[in-house]
Design a protein around this motif. Structure first.
Motif, mmCIF file in Angstrom:
data_model
loop_
_atom_site.group_PDB
_atom_site.id
_atom_site.type_symbol
_atom_site.label_atom_id
_atom_site.label_comp_id
_atom_site.label_asym_id
_atom_site.label_seq_id
_atom_site.Cartn_x
_atom_site.Cartn_y
_atom_site.Cartn_z
ATOM 1 N N ASP A 40 -4.629 -12.068 22.985
ATOM 2 C CA ASP A 40 -3.926 -10.964 23.639
ATOM 3 C C ASP A 40 -2.556 -10.688 23.033
ATOM 4 N N ASP A 41 -1.971 -11.677 22.318
ATOM 5 C CA ASP A 41 -0.606 -11.497 21.827
ATOM 6 C C ASP A 41 -0.563 -10.938 20.406
ATOM 7 N N PHE A 42 -1.695 -10.469 19.873
ATOM 8 C CA PHE A 42 -1.708 -9.891 18.526
ATOM 9 C C PHE A 42 -1.377 -8.410 18.601
ATOM 10 N N TRP A 43 -0.395 -7.983 17.777
ATOM 11 C CA TRP A 43 -0.016 -6.570 17.752
ATOM 12 C C TRP A 43 -0.513 -5.920 16.470
ATOM 13 N N ALA A 44 -0.045 -6.414 15.320
ATOM 14 C CA ALA A 44 -0.430 -5.804 14.052
ATOM 15 C C ALA A 44 -0.156 -6.778 12.910
ATOM 16 N N LEU A 45 -0.862 -6.563 11.813
ATOM 17 C CA LEU A 45 -0.713 -7.372 10.610
ATOM 18 C C LEU A 45 -0.133 -6.512 9.498
ATOM 19 N N PHE A 46 0.819 -7.078 8.743
ATOM 20 C CA PHE A 46 1.451 -6.379 7.624
ATOM 21 C C PHE A 46 1.338 -7.234 6.369
ATOM 22 N N ALA A 47 1.131 -6.576 5.226
ATOM 23 C CA ALA A 47 1.230 -7.276 3.944
ATOM 24 C C ALA A 47 2.708 -7.497 3.639
ATOM 25 N N GLN A 48 2.992 -8.436 2.731
ATOM 26 C CA GLN A 48 4.394 -8.758 2.458
ATOM 27 C C GLN A 48 5.139 -7.626 1.767
ATOM 28 N N ASP A 49 4.414 -6.696 1.133
ATOM 29 C CA ASP A 49 5.074 -5.564 0.479
ATOM 30 C C ASP A 49 5.055 -4.306 1.346
ATOM 31 N N GLU A 50 4.658 -4.413 2.600
ATOM 32 C CA GLU A 50 4.680 -3.288 3.523
ATOM 33 C C GLU A 50 5.882 -3.408 4.452
ATOM 34 N N THR A 105 13.703 -14.902 3.437
ATOM 35 C CA THR A 105 12.541 -15.607 3.968
ATOM 36 C C THR A 105 11.292 -15.201 3.192
ATOM 37 N N THR A 106 10.525 -16.168 2.757
ATOM 38 C CA THR A 106 9.283 -15.895 2.048
ATOM 39 C C THR A 106 8.125 -16.516 2.819
ATOM 40 N N VAL A 107 6.966 -15.894 2.682
ATOM 41 C CA VAL A 107 5.753 -16.385 3.324
ATOM 42 C C VAL A 107 4.786 -16.814 2.234
ATOM 43 N N ASP A 108 4.286 -18.013 2.327
ATOM 44 C CA ASP A 108 3.371 -18.510 1.313
ATOM 45 C C ASP A 108 2.103 -17.673 1.280
ATOM 46 N N ALA A 109 1.538 -17.527 0.083
ATOM 47 C CA ALA A 109 0.296 -16.781 -0.067
ATOM 48 C C ALA A 109 -0.792 -17.430 0.779
ATOM 49 N N GLY A 110 -1.498 -16.607 1.512
ATOM 50 C CA GLY A 110 -2.554 -17.122 2.382
ATOM 51 C C GLY A 110 -2.070 -17.504 3.759
ATOM 52 N N VAL A 123 15.613 -13.165 25.891
ATOM 53 C CA VAL A 123 14.769 -12.532 24.863
ATOM 54 C C VAL A 123 13.832 -11.523 25.526
ATOM 55 N N VAL A 124 13.436 -10.536 24.739
ATOM 56 C CA VAL A 124 12.365 -9.626 25.132
ATOM 57 C C VAL A 124 11.119 -10.072 24.370
ATOM 58 N N ASP A 125 10.108 -10.524 25.087
ATOM 59 C CA ASP A 125 8.860 -10.956 24.454
ATOM 60 C C ASP A 125 7.971 -9.745 24.180
ATOM 61 N N PHE A 126 7.270 -9.778 23.059
ATOM 62 C CA PHE A 126 6.313 -8.718 22.750
ATOM 63 C C PHE A 126 5.158 -9.314 21.970
ATOM 64 N N ASP A 127 4.067 -8.558 21.847
ATOM 65 C CA ASP A 127 2.915 -9.026 21.080
ATOM 66 C C ASP A 127 3.328 -9.297 19.638
ATOM 67 N N SER A 128 2.696 -10.290 19.029
ATOM 68 C CA SER A 128 3.125 -10.762 17.709
ATOM 69 C C SER A 128 2.863 -9.749 16.597
ATOM 70 N N LEU A 129 3.909 -9.534 15.790
ATOM 71 C CA LEU A 129 3.791 -8.799 14.540
ATOM 72 C C LEU A 129 3.664 -9.847 13.432
ATOM 73 N N TRP A 130 2.552 -9.834 12.716
ATOM 74 C CA TRP A 130 2.286 -10.857 11.708
ATOM 75 C C TRP A 130 2.556 -10.302 10.317
ATOM 76 N N ILE A 131 3.314 -11.067 9.524
ATOM 77 C CA ILE A 131 3.592 -10.691 8.132
ATOM 78 C C ILE A 131 2.856 -11.674 7.238
ATOM 79 N N SER A 132 1.981 -11.131 6.389
ATOM 80 C CA SER A 132 1.179 -11.954 5.489
ATOM 81 C C SER A 132 1.974 -12.280 4.223
ATOM 82 N N GLY A 133 1.600 -13.362 3.575
ATOM 83 C CA GLY A 133 2.199 -13.703 2.288
ATOM 84 C C GLY A 133 1.499 -13.046 1.127
ATOM 85 N N LEU A 134 0.551 -12.155 1.433
ATOM 86 C CA LEU A 134 -0.228 -11.484 0.398
ATOM 87 C C LEU A 134 0.229 -10.045 0.219
ATOM 88 N N ASP A 135 0.079 -9.510 -0.987
ATOM 89 C CA ASP A 135 0.381 -8.105 -1.252
ATOM 90 C C ASP A 135 -0.756 -7.233 -0.738
#
Length: 206
Positions: free
Chosen positions: A63-73, A151-156, A178-190
């Motif tokens: 339920d806490d997933f919002w969106a996934l982003f690539a590291q270059d987005e 901050t860098t995110v490892d590939a994968g 804090v204001v809690d919100f659904d997680s925005l995930w940043i990938s280590g991949l392009d």
């Protein structure tokens, strides 16, 4: 003068009792005022948007997933923030370079059209590091590039952001929360990598 020749002793004792009673009442009043102020919580409101990210309802069904982003987005998202308080509450961003408030405050159901996240961040003149939210109203909170510089995110791997640090001032008393919100995930991949495209294949847009 008392029979023991010690004038003023009774008056001194009465004064001491009076001071003690006043101090206790003042402490109780202050404690009640603080508790009333602390009851003014801020929470996610009725709307959120992130058309620049990749939403999901399959591979990440939590339920806490919002969106996934690539590291270059560029991460650009927005949610409204509400308060259940019966009086106006001032909310200040503690990371204004990432979390900024829209200067306009609206009531749910007014049909107000916010800036579209797919167009990038809103103009700086339209945002502020703080906003006053009246009872029954909501303010838009913008999230732009939430990772700390360097901050860098490892590939994968993926790094999630799900809280906005703020300072709430209610009835003259300020406290950090804090204001809690659904997680925005940043990938280590392009975004053009085969690995990231494979991740997207597992996503189901809602």
């Amino acid at each position: 003068m008392r029979d023991d020749g010690r004038p003023g002793r009774r008056r001194l004792r009465r004064s001491t009792v009076l001071v003690t009673v006043v101090a206790v009442l003042a402490a109780a009043a202050l404690g009640g005022w603080w508790a009333l102020s602390a009851s003014a919580e801020v929470r996610p409101g009725s709307f959120q948007s992130s058309t620049t990210g990749h939403p999901d309802e399959c591979a990440f069904p939590a339920d806490d997933f919002w969106a996934l982003f690539a590291q270059d987005e560029e991460v650009v998202a927005m949610l409204t923030v509400a308060s259940d308080s019966r009086w106006p509450v001032e909310v200040t961003s503690l990371r204004p370079e990432v979390f900024r408030f829209d200067r306009r405050v609206v009531r749910p159901g007014e049909g107000f059209v916010f800036h579209d996240p797919s167009d990038g961040p809103p103009p700086g003149a339209g945002t502020a590091d703080r906003v006053v939210i009246p009872p029954g109203s909501e303010a838009a909170l913008w999230i732009v590039s939430p990772l700390d510089e360097g901050t860098t995110v490892d590939a994968g791997a993926r790094l999630g952001v799900d809280q906005a640090p703020v300072r709430v001032r209610s009835l003259g008393i300020a406290r950090d929360t804090v204001v809690d919100f659904d997680s925005l995930w940043i990938s280590g991949l392009d975004s053009d990598s085969a690995e990231f495209q494979s991740e997207l294949e597992g996503l189901c847009a809602g």
